[in-house]
Scaffold this motif. Structure first.
Motif, PDB file in Angstrom:
ATOM      1  N   MET A 149       0.827  -1.206   0.000  1.00 37.52           N
ATOM      2  CA  MET A 149       0.000   0.000   0.000  1.00 37.52           C
ATOM      3  C   MET A 149       0.861   1.256   0.000  1.00 37.52           C
ATOM      4  O   MET A 149       0.627   2.187  -0.786  1.00 37.52           O
ATOM      5  CB  MET A 149      -0.927   0.009   1.223  1.00 37.52           C
ATOM      6  CG  MET A 149      -1.793   1.250   1.350  1.00 37.52           C
ATOM      7  SD  MET A 149      -2.747   1.250   2.888  1.00 37.52           S
ATOM      8  CE  MET A 149      -1.439   1.417   4.118  1.00 37.52           C
ATOM      9  N   MET A 150       1.875   1.306   0.859  1.00 35.30           N
ATOM     10  CA  MET A 150       2.739   2.483   0.945  1.00 35.30           C
ATOM     11  C   MET A 150       3.488   2.721  -0.365  1.00 35.30           C
ATOM     12  O   MET A 150       3.627   3.853  -0.835  1.00 35.30           O
ATOM     13  CB  MET A 150       3.761   2.319   2.084  1.00 35.30           C
ATOM     14  CG  MET A 150       3.185   2.459   3.480  1.00 35.30           C
ATOM     15  SD  MET A 150       2.730   4.159   3.880  1.00 35.30           S
ATOM     16  CE  MET A 150       1.027   3.911   4.406  1.00 35.30           C
ATOM     17  N   LEU A 151       3.967   1.625  -0.983  1.00 30.06           N
ATOM     18  CA  LEU A 151       4.722   1.753  -2.228  1.00 30.06           C
ATOM     19  C   LEU A 151       3.822   2.225  -3.374  1.00 30.06           C
ATOM     20  O   LEU A 151       4.167   3.160  -4.106  1.00 30.06           O
ATOM     21  CB  LEU A 151       5.373   0.416  -2.589  1.00 30.06           C
ATOM     22  CG  LEU A 151       6.195   0.393  -3.881  1.00 30.06           C
ATOM     23  CD1 LEU A 151       7.375   1.363  -3.782  1.00 30.06           C
ATOM     24  CD2 LEU A 151       6.683  -1.014  -4.198  1.00 30.06           C
ATOM     25  N   LEU A 152       2.657   1.573  -3.532  1.00 27.70           N
ATOM     26  CA  LEU A 152       1.737   1.947  -4.606  1.00 27.70           C
ATOM     27  C   LEU A 152       1.287   3.408  -4.465  1.00 27.70           C
ATOM     28  O   LEU A 152       1.284   4.166  -5.437  1.00 27.70           O
ATOM     29  CB  LEU A 152       0.512   1.027  -4.590  1.00 27.70           C
ATOM     30  CG  LEU A 152       0.635  -0.305  -5.333  1.00 27.70           C
ATOM     31  CD1 LEU A 152      -0.601  -1.160  -5.089  1.00 27.70           C
ATOM     32  CD2 LEU A 152       0.823  -0.073  -6.822  1.00 27.70           C
ATOM     33  N   ASP A 153       0.914   3.795  -3.247  1.00 29.32           N
ATOM     34  CA  ASP A 153       0.418   5.156  -3.030  1.00 29.32           C
ATOM     35  C   ASP A 153       1.537   6.180  -3.187  1.00 29.32           C
ATOM     36  O   ASP A 153       1.335   7.251  -3.781  1.00 29.32           O
ATOM     37  CB  ASP A 153      -0.211   5.275  -1.639  1.00 29.32           C
ATOM     38  CG  ASP A 153      -1.532   4.524  -1.531  1.00 29.32           C
ATOM     39  OD1 ASP A 153      -1.980   3.982  -2.564  1.00 29.32           O
ATOM     40  OD2 ASP A 153      -2.111   4.473  -0.443  1.00 29.32           O
ATOM     41  N   GLY A 154       2.723   5.849  -2.661  1.00 31.26           N
ATOM     42  CA  GLY A 154       3.839   6.783  -2.740  1.00 31.26           C
ATOM     43  C   GLY A 154       4.293   7.024  -4.172  1.00 31.26           C
ATOM     44  O   GLY A 154       4.501   8.168  -4.589  1.00 31.26           O
ATOM     45  N   ILE A 155       4.433   5.954  -4.945  1.00 37.54           N
ATOM     46  CA  ILE A 155       4.865   6.085  -6.346  1.00 37.54           C
ATOM     47  C   ILE A 155       3.768   6.760  -7.174  1.00 37.54           C
ATOM     48  O   ILE A 155       4.059   7.566  -8.070  1.00 37.54           O
ATOM     49  CB  ILE A 155       5.241   4.720  -6.941  1.00 37.54           C
ATOM     50  CG1 ILE A 155       6.443   4.120  -6.195  1.00 37.54           C
ATOM     51  CG2 ILE A 155       5.535   4.837  -8.430  1.00 37.54           C
ATOM     52  CD1 ILE A 155       7.709   4.969  -6.264  1.00 37.54           C
ATOM     53  N   PHE A 156       2.510   6.449  -6.873  1.00 33.72           N
ATOM     54  CA  PHE A 156       1.405   7.105  -7.581  1.00 33.72           C
ATOM     55  C   PHE A 156       1.484   8.621  -7.404  1.00 33.72           C
ATOM     56  O   PHE A 156       1.361   9.377  -8.373  1.00 33.72           O
ATOM     57  CB  PHE A 156       0.061   6.585  -7.066  1.00 33.72           C
ATOM     58  CG  PHE A 156      -1.113   7.399  -7.546  1.00 33.72           C
ATOM     59  CD1 PHE A 156      -1.609   7.233  -8.834  1.00 33.72           C
ATOM     60  CD2 PHE A 156      -1.703   8.351  -6.718  1.00 33.72           C
ATOM     61  CE1 PHE A 156      -2.680   7.997  -9.291  1.00 33.72           C
ATOM     62  CE2 PHE A 156      -2.772   9.124  -7.176  1.00 33.72           C
ATOM     63  CZ  PHE A 156      -3.267   8.936  -8.459  1.00 33.72           C
ATOM     64  N   VAL A 157       1.703   9.063  -6.172  1.00 32.29           N
ATOM     65  CA  VAL A 157       1.781  10.503  -5.887  1.00 32.29           C
ATOM     66  C   VAL A 157       2.956  11.130  -6.641  1.00 32.29           C
ATOM     67  O   VAL A 157       2.820  12.197  -7.256  1.00 32.29           O
ATOM     68  CB  VAL A 157       1.906  10.744  -4.374  1.00 32.29           C
ATOM     69  CG1 VAL A 157       2.280  12.197  -4.083  1.00 32.29           C
ATOM     70  CG2 VAL A 157       0.603  10.387  -3.660  1.00 32.29           C
ATOM     71  N   ILE A 158       4.108  10.471  -6.593  1.00 34.02           N
ATOM     72  CA  ILE A 158       5.296  11.000  -7.276  1.00 34.02           C
ATOM     73  C   ILE A 158       5.054  11.105  -8.780  1.00 34.02           C
ATOM     74  O   ILE A 158       5.347  12.130  -9.408  1.00 34.02           O
ATOM     75  CB  ILE A 158       6.527  10.117  -6.979  1.00 34.02           C
ATOM     76  CG1 ILE A 158       6.941  10.274  -5.506  1.00 34.02           C
ATOM     77  CG2 ILE A 158       7.692  10.470  -7.914  1.00 34.02           C
ATOM     78  CD1 ILE A 158       7.999   9.278  -5.049  1.00 34.02           C
ATOM     79  N   GLN A 159       4.516  10.045  -9.370  1.00 33.92           N
ATOM     80  CA  GLN A 159       4.234  10.065 -10.803  1.00 33.92           C
ATOM     81  C   GLN A 159       3.204  11.136 -11.158  1.00 33.92           C
ATOM     82  O   GLN A 159       3.318  11.813 -12.179  1.00 33.92           O
ATOM     83  CB  GLN A 159       3.720   8.689 -11.249  1.00 33.92           C
ATOM     84  CG  GLN A 159       4.793   7.620 -11.344  1.00 33.92           C
ATOM     85  CD  GLN A 159       5.777   7.907 -12.485  1.00 33.92           C
ATOM     86  OE1 GLN A 159       6.816   8.532 -12.281  1.00 33.92           O
ATOM     87  NE2 GLN A 159       5.448   7.459 -13.680  1.00 33.92           N
ATOM     88  N   LEU A 160       2.210  11.285 -10.325  1.00 38.54           N
ATOM     89  CA  LEU A 160       1.179  12.291 -10.554  1.00 38.54           C
ATOM     90  C   LEU A 160       1.795  13.688 -10.572  1.00 38.54           C
ATOM     91  O   LEU A 160       1.492  14.501 -11.450  1.00 38.54           O
ATOM     92  CB  LEU A 160       0.119  12.200  -9.453  1.00 38.54           C
ATOM     93  CG  LEU A 160      -1.118  13.085  -9.607  1.00 38.54           C
ATOM     94  CD1 LEU A 160      -1.997  12.583 -10.748  1.00 38.54           C
ATOM     95  CD2 LEU A 160      -1.912  13.117  -8.304  1.00 38.54           C
ATOM     96  N   PHE A 161       2.677  13.957  -9.609  1.00 37.20           N
ATOM     97  CA  PHE A 161       3.346  15.264  -9.554  1.00 37.20           C
ATOM     98  C   PHE A 161       4.201  15.501 -10.798  1.00 37.20           C
ATOM     99  O   PHE A 161       4.192  16.585 -11.377  1.00 37.20           O
ATOM    100  CB  PHE A 161       4.228  15.354  -8.310  1.00 37.20           C
ATOM    101  CG  PHE A 161       3.463  15.501  -7.015  1.00 37.20           C
ATOM    102  CD1 PHE A 161       2.115  15.795  -7.004  1.00 37.20           C
ATOM    103  CD2 PHE A 161       4.120  15.346  -5.800  1.00 37.20           C
ATOM    104  CE1 PHE A 161       1.418  15.931  -5.814  1.00 37.20           C
ATOM    105  CE2 PHE A 161       3.429  15.489  -4.601  1.00 37.20           C
ATOM    106  CZ  PHE A 161       2.084  15.771  -4.615  1.00 37.20           C
ATOM    107  N   LEU A 162       4.958  14.480 -11.187  1.00 40.04           N
ATOM    108  CA  LEU A 162       5.833  14.609 -12.353  1.00 40.04           C
ATOM    109  C   LEU A 162       5.030  14.824 -13.635  1.00 40.04           C
ATOM    110  O   LEU A 162       5.359  15.676 -14.462  1.00 40.04           O
ATOM    111  CB  LEU A 162       6.718  13.367 -12.488  1.00 40.04           C
ATOM    112  CG  LEU A 162       7.810  13.188 -11.423  1.00 40.04           C
ATOM    113  CD1 LEU A 162       8.413  11.796 -11.514  1.00 40.04           C
ATOM    114  CD2 LEU A 162       8.901  14.252 -11.581  1.00 40.04           C
ATOM    115  N   MET A 163       3.961  14.063 -13.801  1.00 39.36           N
ATOM    116  CA  MET A 163       3.125  14.175 -14.998  1.00 39.36           C
ATOM    117  C   MET A 163       2.404  15.524 -15.045  1.00 39.36           C
ATOM    118  O   MET A 163       2.175  16.065 -16.128  1.00 39.36           O
ATOM    119  CB  MET A 163       2.096  13.041 -15.025  1.00 39.36           C
ATOM    120  CG  MET A 163       2.681  11.666 -15.278  1.00 39.36           C
ATOM    121  SD  MET A 163       1.399  10.385 -15.158  1.00 39.36           S
ATOM    122  CE  MET A 163       2.362   8.909 -15.477  1.00 39.36           C
TER     123      MET A 163
END
Length: 443
Positions: A123-137
């Motif tokens: 959960m922490m990995l999926l949510d954390g990477i999702f947030v990072i990718q969202l910011f970058l995109m």
């Protein structure tokens, strides 16, 4: 004597019950760094929708909501895309790293998270990477996926931003920060990414220095810091407090003060009451909502823009303030505004004086939102607007302020009325002078 008739059988039963209770002690602890809270029931019931995610679950509290299932699939797409552009570490390395933070991350939540170690790390990995990718995109469009459901629909991105601003929809900020650093070797770019994404919520294009210097707990904490008064304003408030009465009043003085207070207004006067007492309401530009000043009969209030998302954003910041006990600036501000806008007429005054920028349906909606945000709030002992409220109450108590305001409103509303008042005053003076001269000549 009590207990004299106890039998061995009952002793066994007592021991069994005691052991059952002792078994419940296992795993009990007070989190050492609790900062992500479930919204208190008294706040939740005022507007449940304002605290509930619409499209994406971040963290454990709403992850099982079936209406958010599509968001979970989207996280996997972002994770896959992340590893297509970041080959420094394997997926296994990230999982191991996240597991090393597990205890610290669990301690951030105010409820025990009933997930095993593997599910929690996932959960922490999926949510954390999702947030990072969202910011970058969000900042770099070339990173976006073909037919991306979030960036392909303008309303969807707004809902995701709103969902990530909810108190119950958070993961610890340090998880995002360290995942970002693991992927890119530094987290220097992260503040710019956060500012770009949450700019509309904060009403700022750049994170204030106060937020940058603070140890951010999560996104709601960061957004609340963006509303905080500057160090200059805090120093000014402290100096004003230092000037207050330092000695303890006598019983007589306390009694007198109590009797006077019983006859006085208890809260900040409404906008209508202030105007009736001659106060001029003026909207001003300011970097901080809380920089409200009353000087020489003029109440300067920074512009407040009200959008459809304002109530949800403010409610979650205020819920965090009331759970975390660090500061309550926005809670105190909304209490001040709640008393200032008592009726629709008060809302109309603030709109007409360009203090409130109304993006809601009508002035009735403005009054409703402000009054709703002022309900069920626990105020701090050190109410931020205490001195200001006292000044306004004292001004409204003075009868001559109301007389002056009435005179100005009823007799000086236009040039012709002013000329008439002056002419009447001159005629009165001449009449008195003539009377005096006549009396003297007769003498």
């Amino acid at each position: 004597m009590a207990g004299a008739g106890t039998t061995p059988a009952s002793d066994d039963h007592l021991k069994e019950l005691a052991n059952s209770i002792r078994s419940k002690f296992e795993g009990l602890s007070l989190p050492s760094d609790c900062c992500i809270f479930t919204v208190p029931e008294r706040l939740w019931r005022t507007n449940e929708e304002a605290y509930t995610p619409r499209v994406i679950a971040i963290g454990p509290y709403h992850r099982l909501n079936p209406s958010l299932k599509r968001g979970e699939d989207h996280k996997l797409l972002y994770l896959q895309n992340f590893f297509q552009h970041n080959n420094n570490y394997r997926l296994e390395d990230y999982i191991q790293k996240v597991k090393s933070w597990e205890e610290d991350a669990r301690n951030c939540y105010d409820k025990q998270i009933k997930l095993d170690s593997g599910k929690f790390a996932e959960m922490m990995l999926l949510d954390g990477i999702f947030v990072i990718q969202l910011f970058l995109m969000n900042l770099e469009s070339w990173r976006r996926l073909p037919n991306d459901q979030i960036f392909g629909k303008p309303w969807m991105l707004g809902d995701v931003c709103r969902d990530m601003s909810l108190l119950e929809n958070q993961i610890p900020f340090f998880v995002i920060q360290q995942l970002f650093e693991m992927a890119f070797g530094t987290h220097q770019q992260l503040p710019e990414l956060v500012s770009s994404f949450f700019g509309p919520v904060m009403g700022k294009e750049k994170l204030p220095e106060l937020a940058m210097d603070s140890k951010v707990k999560h996104f709601v904490h960061l957004i609340s810091l963006s509303f905080s008064p500057s160090a200059t304003e805090l120093g000014k408030e402290q100096n004003e407090s230092d000037k207050e009465m330092k000695f303890t009043p006598s019983a007589t003085e306390l009694g007198k003060e109590q009797n006077e207070n019983d006859k006085e207004m208890k809260f900040t006067p409404s906008a209508t009451e202030l105007v009736s007492a001659g106060v001029k309401l003026v909207g001003v530009e300011s970097t901080c909502l809380f920089n409200i000043e009353f000087k020489n009969g003029v109440l300067n209030i920074p512009y407040l823009a009200l959008y459809d998302t304002t109530e949800s954003n403010f409610r979650n910041i205020m819920a965090f303030e009331q759970c975390y006990w660090e500061n309550r600036y926005l809670t105190d501000y909304m209490d001040f505004m709640h008393h200032l806008v008592d009726t629709v007429a008060d809302a109309e005054l603030l709109i007409n004086n360009e203090i409130i920028e109304n993006w809601l349906s009508n002035k009735e909606a403005v009054a409703r939102v402000i009054n709703a945000l002022g309900k069920e709030n626990e105020l701090s002992i050190n109410y931020y607007f205490s001195s200001l409220s006292d000044e306004l109450i004292k001004h409204c108590k003075k009868r001559h302020n109301k007389w002056k305001a009435t005179l100005k409103r009823e007799h000086c509303s236009n040039p012709w009325v002013i000329i008439s008042v002056i002419a009447a005053a001159v005629l009165l003076v001449l009449t008195i002078a003539q009377t005096v001269l006549s009396a003297l000549s007769l003498g």
